[in-house]
Structures are given as structure tokens and as C-alpha cells.
Design a protein around this motif. Structure first.
Motif, short mmCIF file in Angstrom:
data_model
loop_
_atom_site.label_atom_id
_atom_site.label_comp_id
_atom_site.label_asym_id
_atom_site.label_seq_id
_atom_site.Cartn_x
_atom_site.Cartn_y
_atom_site.Cartn_z
N SER A 235 4.23 4.59 -7.07
CA SER A 235 2.86 5.00 -6.79
C SER A 235 2.87 6.41 -6.24
O SER A 235 3.83 6.82 -5.58
N VAL B 94 -0.72 -3.37 -2.82
CA VAL B 94 -1.06 -2.35 -3.79
C VAL B 94 -2.19 -2.87 -4.66
O VAL B 94 -2.30 -4.07 -4.90
N TRP C 60 -5.06 -1.90 -8.12
CA TRP C 60 -5.60 -1.04 -9.17
C TRP C 60 -6.74 -1.78 -9.83
O TRP C 60 -6.92 -2.98 -9.64
N VAL D 34 -1.97 3.43 -8.88
CA VAL D 34 -1.51 2.41 -7.96
C VAL D 34 -1.83 2.88 -6.55
O VAL D 34 -1.26 3.85 -6.07
#
Lengths: 281, 293, 351
Positions: C263, C276, C278, C344
Motif C-alpha cells: 500500500s 486495510v 478499498w 489500498v
């Protein structure tokens, strides 16, 4: 706005309406209790003590008590027995329902005295009811229905007068039962009688009981109708109370009877409620 | 409305079983009930009307089913010679005064009950209903002693105070239920747009409360007109109302014909008033009102 | 036309703290939305600004003026209510005129301003109708007209569109925004609909459990959610637990249940346990330039008209992948996905 203490505002707002009632009733109650304890005897000797209470539990008081109880029970129960089916009948639509409703509600707007007079008229010794029965050959002598020792006249008047009120109460109680409950029962195969017995009746009981209790208390403490159509002896408790107060000027005795009436009413109310909830378990 | 169809013409001369049932249940039974109701309710009324119209020269007695001659003599007599006119004025003076007083006293309390949550609310509700639940003569008798003490006995003011007491339960109950029916956001919107408490009450709440005010006023007014126990104890003999006059004719001086006239005087305005109320308010006003009680 | 400053606002109902230590600054002429799930305290905060709720602690300022003890009818903070709260016994015209009457505006000026407001909201023909004769959308417009005609310094909206159907909502929210821009009034808008918030706001304040989680403009909120809650609430997100393996000033590498990911974002706190995330539309079929390569198997293919949702099983974790149009891949097919490192985002692990 930052939080304020509303208690003062609340009390000020409640005072005019609620305070008025509370004050007046409290004053009357205090007066009653004090007079039953021998005080405030405006025309005689005021002496604090239980002497009034000792005096009041005599044969006449008991007779009046028994009479009032009997009449109240008979009237309120019979009235409810008539009112319930009537309310059930009124649930559906039928021909001329509007007129039926209007007629049935007439006695609602009638003061007790008028109801007393109207029925008195009809069931009098030479009244139309007796005539009717004689003409039909059902009886040979007219029935004594007013001022009779049993209080039949009073019971009849009370039933007639309270029927619309009771019917209204049952109607609104039944209306408050969700129709979905009935529909669910029908959907599961219940016929009309079962729907009534297992759904409507049990759910309506609390409301019914309230109706019976309200009517009972009113009849138990009645003065006017008993004066107009009741037996000479025994008088209703309220009549006895009044007679003691305004005719014998014996306010101490009257106060005791008043307290007896109030406490009996509360006990009866509790009893009726208890019995109903016990019977439906 | 399914029960009112006429049975279709069948080929056989007799009604088929289904059609017979339909006819009975749909038409005959309700009509029978209606007839029964009319007799049970209407007959006593009819008798009273007839008795009030008896001609004094042709007394109505057994075995006549109907009076032989009708006349307005009794009505005339009652109005001229029995002080009923004064009683009517007294009754119709006390009733509006008591109603107005009940309204003014109820408004703040009804507002408080509807808009605040506080401990003891249930007890307050019971206190409010006490004047109706407690036996009338008991309250009347001992309140009269209090009034005597306060020098309010035999006074018009005392009577108005007493009648107000008896009307407050209805007024309070109906007003507080009506207040509760007003959505909170409406009151908030009014404040939000700049209305002080006074204007909020005057321009928003009271117009929305009118049906409740109307209902409460009707109940209070009629309760006052019909009130007997308290008026009898603290009003007579100085003040007579229509019920106390009626009582006089029903007691020791039982004059059936006079009693009939006064009964009708006492009743007719009530009936008219309540029919108006019923017409005006769309829903089944009575069931709703009693339900709210 | 005013600024609003809220400092340390606290509101409790019994033992339940509905708003806790809330701080917010609204700029002059700004359109800010309070967004969050039911019970997050957004409506309570709005009503506190209007003075319709009694607060337990904190300060509220309009411009520089402390308004805590100013009763609601003296604040110039007109509100549009969720139920519109139109006075049922008054016509549309009288409803709109009400606020001006309370301000004791003389009749002729009042009539003019009412007429102008009605025209602005397209209500001129309905002026004499009662609220009961109006549709939901019309009632809503009357509520807005009533609020703006008094020239308030702040406009407050309490989920005004939630009772309307979708098409109407989409149209009206833009109308409201246009109106606010034109009149240049500071506006605070409450909603639970994140799409609505994204469309109309200058800034969004996301709230949860009585606190503001993140307050930023729509793009920032969408592309840089501060934590898992925000990421999940706005738009959709794939959020996965991760452990930081290494990190420097250009980014970091994390170990996750679906494999190693790189990331360009860096962990915010000291802990190595992070999450994380997205957006489903940011992960797509693998191409050379993608920094992250993820292999998986299709679980389901859901065609939605303009989009297709693919659910992909990667080592036991189900990933949502959103692509335009239709995708000719069936459950059971293998698929290779790619995710570039700037998509990310590293956010704090959920407590």
C-alpha cells in the motif's frame, strides 16, 4: 437551551385543574372523617372519639348495606349480560343500524331522575306494563314493581338507564381488539363461537370488568332513584346517610355511613376485579 | 352491506331454505331488534309525553290505554305556577358558567399532562376521575358541609363551583387526549418559526383542539344541567334547578302529570345538543369519547 | 448567514448519552450534512441548534453570540421537519405567512414576501389549499417555503426527504441545494442516506454513537475514510484485518488473510494491527501495472443492469468486486484480481 428545572412550571400548570379536584375532594373527605370521629357537629356536642362508629353498626345499617349490595350486583350483572350480546350484535352491519344505534343511545343523555320517572310510569301498579301482561292473560293481578321490598323497580330502572353506557363500553372494548387476531383465528379454522370463546371474550374481560365496576359503584351509592322508586324499608345506604344528616341532623352517623359506602365500593371493586382475573386463568 | 339482498324469485312457490335464512337474518331479525329497541326505549318516553298532555277534566286512569282527551293544560300550569321558569333560568345560567370555568381550569393541566412525563401521572389520572367515580350523594353531602363552613351554601357561586367539579373529569380527559393527539413536531415548528408560548397556544394548539373542546364542553354542560345530588343539598330551597323541581314532583308531592312535563323539559335540550354534537363530529363521537374516558 | 460553533455538546436521556462531547464548526454559507445511522445523535444535535432540545452541557454559538439560553422562538434557525409539520388548520399561504406574522411583519410586506416564496417553490396555484390536499412532495416544498420566507440566518433540515419515493428524493435534494446556494444561507442537513450526503454537501460530518467520527468534504470522506466505520458507511468497502510487516515513508506492506498486500498509505498509529480497505470498484481484473495480485474463485455473479457484483473466494475470504456492464464469468471459474497500491488504504483497527 440548557436544561432547566421544570418542576415549578409543572406544578403551576397542574394546579388549576387537578389541584381544584384534589382540594375539594380532600376537603370533603377530611370533613367526613372528622365528623365520623365526632367533631364538627354543628348543632350538638362535638367530642372526639369512636362513639359514632360504635353506634353505626346496627341492624338498620346492615339492612341498608345488604339491600344496596344486592341491588347493585343484580343490576350491574344483568345489565352486562344484556349489553354484551347487544354489543356483539352491533359489530356487524345490518339494516337500519343507524336508527337502531340512535334509539339505543337515548337513555345515555337522560338524567337519572328522568329515567326513574319514565320507567316508574311504565311499571307502575296500573301502568302499561302490568296492563299488557293482564291483557295477555299472563298474570291475573298486577305486579307490585315499584316501592317493593325487593327493589325490583330500582333494578329495572338501573338496568334500563345503564344499558347504553355498558353497551358503549363493550363496543369500544371489542373494537380495541385487533381484527387481525380474529382473522388469524378464522384462518386457522375457528368458527364464530370459538372465535368468541377463545379470542374475543378473554381479551375483552379487563374492559368489561371496568364497565361493571363503574356501574356497580354508581348503583351502590345511589340516592335519587331509590328515593323515587325504592322500597320504604330497607332504604339504600345513601338514603340512610342522607336521612341521618338532614332529617335527624346526626352528621356523625351520616359521616360513618359515607365512609362505609366509600370503603365498600373500593373493596367491591377490588373483589370484582380479583374474581374476574381468577376465573379467567 | 351484504345482508340486505332480497331473495331471488324461485320457481317453487315456497322460499328455499337458504333464502328463508337470508330473509330472516338479513331483514327480519334486525327489524325485530329495531322494533324491540323502539318499544323498550320509546314506550316510556311516549308514556311521559302522553301523561304531560292529559286533560284535567278527563283524567287518564285504568283501564284506558290512552288518555281520552289531550290538552296543553298541564304544560301551561307547570310554566305558570310552579317556578319552573326560574329553575330553567338557573339551570341554564349555571351550566355555561361551569363549562367556561372547567375549560379555563383544565387547559393548563391538560397541557401539562399531555406534554410532560412525571412520576405519579397514574395517580393524577385517577384523581381526575374521582368526581365521577365517587357516589354522588356522598360527595354532595360532605362538600355541602365544607361549603357551609366557607359560607358558600345556598349561593349561586357555590353551585357553579360544585358543577365545575363534576365537569372537570370530562373536560380534563378530553382536552388532554386531544393535546396528546397533536404531533410534537407541530408545536416545535411553531416555536421554531418564532411563536411564543402564548401565540403557539392561540394560533396553533387551540384551533387544533376545537373538536376536543367542543366535546368536553358538551359533556360538562349536560352534566351540569342534569346534576341533582349536589344542587339538591346546597342549592335548595333558595335555588332550584330543573332536576330539583322534578325531584319535588317525584317525591312526597307525586304529581304524575307535572313530573311528566318537567321530565320532558329536562330531556329535550340534552337530546338536541348531543345529536348536534354527533352530526358535527364525523367519527363515532360517543364511542370515542367514552373510550377516551 | 452566520457561522455555527458547537463546543463540547452533551445530551443525555436518562442513563443514555446520546451526544457526547461534540465539537463542530460550520462556516458562513456552508452546506454541512450530519450523516450517520439511527441513534447516532445527529437529529439531537440539529434540534439543539434550534433550541428544541435542552442540552446537558456545552456551548452553542451563532456567529460570536452564545445562544444556549435563547428560547427557540428567538433563534433565527428555521427548520424543515421530517414530517413537514404543516399546520393542518391553515392554508398553504397562511402556513408560509406564519413566521412573518410572529415577527410582526406588516401585512403588505408579509403578503409580498409570501407570494415571492410561493413562486420560488412553484406553489403559487396551491396557495389556498389545505395541507391535507397536497402530495408529499408538495407538502415538503411548503415546509421549505415556510422556513426560508423569514430570512433565517441558519437553515436546518431534519431528514426532509425520507418520506418520499426515490425519484422525487433525487430531484428534490438538488433543488434544496440550489436554493441554499442561491440564498447563501448556512445550512445543516441531517440524513442517514449516504448517497444524498455525497451529492449535496460542502462537508459531511459522519456521526456514530454521539460523536463525530470524521468531518470532511465528500471526496475526501469517500477516498480517505478515517476508519472502518466511515469506510463501511459511505459507499461500499472491502475491509480486512491486516498486520504491518514493514513500513517506510513511501508506504507499507501488510500480511492479510488473502495474502501480502502493498500500500502507498502508511499506518496512522503505533500498533502493527491495522485494517486495510478499498472500494469494490477499485479491485478489478489483474493487469501488469497492478502492484497487488490476488487469485481466487468466483462464488457468485450478480448482474444489476449497469453493474455486476462478483463475489470472489480468496483463501476463505469473500471479496466483492464491482465491474461495469455484464461479466461472462460463472461460479467456480478461477479469476485473477489486481489492486494498485494507492487504492489500498490503511485504517485503524476496530477496537
Amino acid at each position: 437551551m440548557t436544561k432547566k428545572n421544570h418542576t415549578l412550571t409543572l406544578l403551576l400548570l397542574l394546579f388549576p385543574g387537578v389541584g381544584y379536584i384534589a382540594l375539594m375532594l380532600a376537603a370533603a373527605l377530611v370533613m367526613t372523617v372528622l365528623q365520623s370521629m365526632g367533631l364538627f357537629n354543628f348543632t350538638g356536642v362535638s367530642q372526639f372519639g369512636f362513639q359514632e362508629w360504635v353506634e353505626v353498626f346496627n341492624q338498620q345499617t346492615w339492612d341498608a348495606f345488604a339491600y344496596s349490595t344486592k341491588v347493585a350486583f343484580a343490576s350491574s350483572l344483568l345489565c352486562m349480560i344484556l349489553a354484551y350480546p347487544l354489543a356483539l350484535f352491533l359489530r356487524r352491519e345490518f339494516l337500519a343500524k343507524k336508527y337502531f344505534n340512535a334509539v339505543i343511545r337515548m337513555p345515555l343523555f337522560m338524567p337519572a331522575l328522568v329515567a326513574a320517572f319514565l320507567i316508574l310510569n311504565v311499571i307502575a301498579y296500573h301502568g302499561i306494563f302490568n296492563e299488557f301482561l293482564i291483557r295477555l292473560g299472563i298474570i291475573r293481578e298486577p305486579l307490585r314493581l315499584t316501592h317493593d321490598d325487593w327493589g325490583l323497580g330500582v333494578i329495572g330502572i338501573q338496568i334500563w338507564k345503564n344499558l347504553p353506557f355498558q353497551t358503549l363500553i363493550v363496543t369500544s372494548v371489542l373494537a380495541s381488539i385487533q381484527s387481525d387476531l380474529e382473522n388469524a383465528a378464522k384462518n386457522l379454522g375457528a368458527g364464530p363461537w370459538q372465535v368468541f370463546r377463545d379470542i374475543l371474550f378473554p381479551l375483552s374481560i379487563p374492559g368489561i370488568v371496568t364497565g361493571v365496576v363503574l356501574v356497580f359503584i354508581g348503583i351502590f351509592g345511589d340516592y335519587a332513584i331509590n328515593t323515587v322508586a325504592g322500597p320504604n324499608y330497607p332504604p339504600s345506604l345513601a338514603i340512610r346517610m342522607y336521612t341521618n344528616a338532614n332529617i335527624f341532623n346526626d352528621w356523625g352517623q351520616a359521616a360513618c355511613i359515607a365512609i362505609i359506602i366509600i370503603i365498600s365500593s373500593m373493596v367491591y371493586a377490588w373483589l370484582i376485579t380479583r374474581v374476574a382475573s381468577f376465573a379467567t386463568r | 352491506m351484504t345482508a340486505t339482498t332480497r331473495p331471488s324469485v324461485s320457481k317453487s312457490p315456497l322460499l328455499g331454505k337458504k333464502q328463508f335464512l337470508l330473509l330472516t337474518r338479513g331483514t327480519l331479525f334486525p327489524l325485530l331488534m329495531l322494533f324491540g329497541a323502539i318499544v323498550i326505549i320509546g314506550l316510556p318516553l311516549l308514556m311521559a309525553v302522553l301523561w304531560s298532555l292529559v286533560d284535567p277534566d278527563f283524567p287518564w286512569s285504568y283501564p284506558d290505554v290512552f288518555p281520552t282527551r289531550l290538552s296543553l293544560y298541564r304544560w301551561n300550569f307547570v310554566f305558570r305556577f310552579t317556578g319552573i321558569t326560574k329553575a330553567i333560568i338557573t339551570s341554564y345560567t349555571i351550566a355555561p358558567l361551569a363549562t367556561i370555568m372547567a375549560f379555563i381550569l383544565s387547559l393548563p393541566s391538560a397541557y401539562a399532562i399531555a406534554n410532560y412525563n412525571f412520576p405519579g401521572k397514574e395517580i393524577i389520572r385517577i384523581i381526575i376521575l374521582l368526581p365521577i367515580i365517587l357516589p354522588g350523594m356522598v360527595v354532595a353531602l360532605f362538600l355541602s358541609r365544607v361549603f357551609l363552613f366557607l359560607d358558600l351554601s345556598q349561593s349561586l357561586f357555590g353551585l357553579v363551583l360544585g358543577h365545575t367539579l363534576l365537569g372537570l373529569p370530562y373536560m380534563l380527559r378530553l382536552l388532554s387526549t386531544s393535546f396528546e393527539a397533536i404531533p410534537k413536531e407541530i408545536g416545535d415548528a411553531a416555536s421554531n418559526l418564532g411563536a411564543t408560548n402564548f401565540y403557539r397556544l392561540k394560533d396553533v394548539f387551540i384551533p387544533m383542539l376545537l373538536p376536543g373542546i367542543f366535546a368536553g364542553s358538551i359533556f360538562t354542560f349536560i352534566t351540569s344541567l342534569e346534576e341533582f345530588n349536589l344542587t339538591f343539598v346546597i342549592g335548595t330551597p333558595t335555588y332550584q334547578t330543573i332536576p330539583t323541581v322534578l325531584f319535588a314532583f317525584l317525591g312526597y308531592h307525586f304529581v304524575r302529570t307535572n313530573a311528566a312535563v318537567v321530565s320532558l323539559i329536562l330531556m329535550v335540550p340534552n337530546v338536541i345538543l348531543l345529536f348536534i354534537a354527533d352530526r358535527f363530529l364525523k367519527t363515532d363521537f360517543l364511542t370515542a369519547a367514552y373510550g377516551k374516558l | 448567514m452566520a457561522t455555527i460553533t458547537i463546543k463540547n455538546l452533551v445530551k443525555k436521556y436518562g442513563d443514555n448519552t446520546v451526544v457526547s462531547n461534540l465539537n463542530l464548526s460550520v462556516n458562513d454559507g456552508e452546506f454541512i450534512t450530519l450523516l450517520g445511522p439511527s441513534g447516532c445523535g445527529k437529529t439531537t444535535t440539529l434540534r439543539a441548534i434550534a433550541g428544541l432540545v435542552e442540552i446537558d452541557d456545552g456551548e452553542i454559538y451563532l456567529d460570536d453570540r452564545l445562544i444556549n439560553d435563547l428560547p427557540p422562538h428567538k433563534r433565527s434557525t428555521s427548520m424543515v421537519f421530517q414530517s413537514y409539520a404543516l399546520f393542518p388548520h391553515m392554508s398553504v399561504r397562511d402556513n408560509v405567512a406564519f413566521g412573518l406574522r410572529m415577527q410582526k411583519v406588516p401585512k403588505s410586506e408579509r403578503d409580498d414576501r409570501v407570494k415571492e416564496a410561493l413562486q420560488m417553490m412553484g406553489l403559487a396555484e396551491l396557495a389556498d389549499r389545505g395541507p391535507g390536499q397536497l402530495s408529499g412532495g408538495q407538502q415538503q416544498r411548503v415546509a421549505v417555503a415556510r422556513a426560508i420566507v423569514t430570512h433565517p440566518v441558519v437553515l436546518l433540515f431534519d431528514e426532509p426527504l425520507s418520506n418520499l419515493d426515490l425519484k422525487l428524493r433525487e430531484r428534490l435534494r438538488i433543488d434544496i441545494r440550489e436554493l441554499q446556494r442561491r440564498l447563501k444561507i448556512t445550512a445543516v442537513y441531517v440524513t442517514h442516506d449516504q448517497a444524498e450526503a455525497l451529492v449535496i454537501s460542502d462537508r459531511i460530518a459522519i456521526m456514530d454513537k454521539g460523536e463525530i467520527i470524521q468531518c470532511a468534504d465528500p471526496v475526501t470522506i469517500y477516498s480517505h475514510p478515517a476508519n472502518a466505520f466511515t469506510a463501511d458507511f459511505i459507499g461500499q468497502a472491502s475491509i480486512i484485518k491486516a498486520r504491518v510487516i514493514e513500513s517506510n515513508e513511501y508506504g507499507c506492506t501488510v500480511e492479510t488473510p488473502i495474502g501480502k498486500l502493498v500500500s502507498s498509505d502508511r499506518p496512522k498509529g503505533a500498533s502493527n494491527s491495522v485494517m486495510v480497505c478499498w472500494r469494490p470498484e477499485e479491485i478489478t481484473l489483474y493487469q501488469e501495472e497492478h502492484h497487488n495480485r490476488i487469485e481466487g474463485k468466483i462464488e457468485s455473479n450478480i448482474f444489476m443492469g449497469n453493474l455486476t457484483d462478483l463475489f470472489v473466494d480468496v483463501n476463505g475470504t469473500s471479496l466483492r468486486v464491482q465491474m461495469g456492464g455484464s461479466v461472462n464469468l460463472q461460479p467456480g471459474n478461477k479469476i485473477v484480481l489486481g489492486l494498485s497500491k494507492d487504492k489500498v488504504r490503511v485504517i485503524e483497527a476496530e477496537v
